[in-house]
Design a protein around this motif. Structure first.
Motif, PDB file in Angstrom:
ATOM      1  N   ILE A 101     -19.554  -2.576  -3.496  1.00  8.40           N
ATOM      2  CA  ILE A 101     -19.359  -1.315  -2.768  1.00  8.40           C
ATOM      3  C   ILE A 101     -18.764  -0.264  -3.713  1.00  8.40           C
ATOM      4  O   ILE A 101     -19.169   0.895  -3.730  1.00  8.40           O
ATOM      5  CB  ILE A 101     -18.459  -1.541  -1.534  1.00  8.40           C
ATOM      6  N   GLY A 102     -17.823  -0.712  -4.555  1.00  5.01           N
ATOM      7  CA  GLY A 102     -17.224   0.207  -5.526  1.00  5.01           C
ATOM      8  C   GLY A 102     -18.264   0.787  -6.469  1.00  5.01           C
ATOM      9  O   GLY A 102     -18.276   1.983  -6.754  1.00  5.01           O
ATOM     10  N   PRO A 160     -22.830   6.997  -8.335  1.00 10.18           N
ATOM     11  CA  PRO A 160     -23.201   8.371  -7.968  1.00 10.18           C
ATOM     12  C   PRO A 160     -22.086   9.377  -8.257  1.00 10.18           C
ATOM     13  O   PRO A 160     -22.355  10.512  -8.641  1.00 10.18           O
ATOM     14  CB  PRO A 160     -23.468   8.280  -6.460  1.00 10.18           C
ATOM     15  N   ALA A 161     -20.822   8.951  -8.090  1.00  9.45           N
ATOM     16  CA  ALA A 161     -19.711   9.874  -8.342  1.00  9.45           C
ATOM     17  C   ALA A 161     -19.681  10.266  -9.820  1.00  9.45           C
ATOM     18  O   ALA A 161     -19.481  11.439 -10.157  1.00  9.45           O
ATOM     19  CB  ALA A 161     -18.391   9.236  -7.933  1.00  9.45           C
ATOM     20  N   TYR A 181     -22.444  12.649 -10.418  1.00 11.15           N
ATOM     21  CA  TYR A 181     -22.133  13.967  -9.850  1.00 11.15           C
ATOM     22  C   TYR A 181     -21.265  14.781 -10.808  1.00 11.15           C
ATOM     23  O   TYR A 181     -21.421  15.984 -10.945  1.00 11.15           O
ATOM     24  CB  TYR A 181     -21.420  13.790  -8.507  1.00 11.15           C
ATOM     25  N   GLY A 214     -21.417   1.086  -5.786  1.00 13.93           N
ATOM     26  CA  GLY A 214     -22.279   1.964  -4.966  1.00 13.93           C
ATOM     27  C   GLY A 214     -21.716   3.373  -4.862  1.00 13.93           C
ATOM     28  O   GLY A 214     -22.458   4.348  -4.870  1.00 13.93           O
ATOM     29  N   TYR A 215     -20.400   3.468  -4.765  1.00  7.31           N
ATOM     30  CA  TYR A 215     -19.781   4.802  -4.696  1.00  7.31           C
ATOM     31  C   TYR A 215     -19.509   5.365  -6.089  1.00  7.31           C
ATOM     32  O   TYR A 215     -19.615   6.562  -6.326  1.00  7.31           O
ATOM     33  CB  TYR A 215     -18.447   4.730  -3.941  1.00  7.31           C
ATOM     34  N   GLY A 216     -19.154   4.476  -7.008  1.00  7.33           N
ATOM     35  CA  GLY A 216     -18.715   4.924  -8.325  1.00  7.33           C
ATOM     36  C   GLY A 216     -19.822   5.515  -9.169  1.00  7.33           C
ATOM     37  O   GLY A 216     -19.644   6.568  -9.796  1.00  7.33           O
TER      38      GLY A 216
END
Ligand code: FES
Length: 161
Positions: free
Chosen positions: A26-27, A33-34, A37, A29-31
């Motif tokens: 999950i980390g 794209p961040a 960005y 998955g968020y990390g």
């Protein structure tokens, strides 16, 4: 006597490892794209400089700023915007060209060439620039922004970005 060491994972340990692995996924998955960005706008900016074709050199009048308008795409982060770029081009000899932005350096209003006064005028706060884009009067803090130019096959280009 032979010892075979068999390691057994308890149900509690199995759950602990599984939850840690899921947390890691999950980390990621968020990390990822961040990170993209944050990094993408910097990369986009470095790719932003481009030669823009304004039009035929023959269109520029000798000694009189000539307005060219072109549509360009500009990328800011993830967003691509279409915008109109307006550029005044001045030549005194038909070989050397000065290309100036029509955006006032005070607060960004559009300036315009007033032929009978031989000056650019900004209607927002009465800023005045001379033919070469130097400030004559009013609040603009600096001359009009200029672009690097080149001529290829009788077409005029500016370096934008
Ligand atoms: S925006 Fe041009 S003078 Fe203020």
């Amino acid at each position: 006597m032979e010892h075979s060491e068999k390691k057994e994972i308890s149900r509690r340990e199995f759950m602990k490892y599984t939850i840690a692995a899921l947390g890691g996924l999950i980390g990621l998955g968020y990390g990822i794209p961040a990170i993209g960005y944050v990094v993408a706008p910097a990369l986009a900016k470095s790719q932003a400089q481009q030669w823009i074709q304004l039009g035929a050199v023959s269109k520029v009048e000798l000694g009189t700023p000539t307005l060219f308008k072109v549509n360009i795409s500009r990328q800011t982060g993830w967003i691509v915007n279409q915008e109109e770029l307006s550029v005044y081009v001045l030549t005194e000899n038909g070989r050397d060209f000065v290309a100036m932005s029509n955006v006032c350096t005070h607060l960004g209003c559009r300036i315009r060439w007033i032929a009978d006064q031989g000056q650019y005028y900004c209607p927002c706060h009465n800023g005045v620039y001379d033919k070469q884009g130097n400030v004559v009067s009013g609040p603009p803090p600096r001359p009009l922004d200029k672009y690097q130019t080149k001529v290829e096959n009788d077409q005029l280009f500016i370096l934008e970005g």
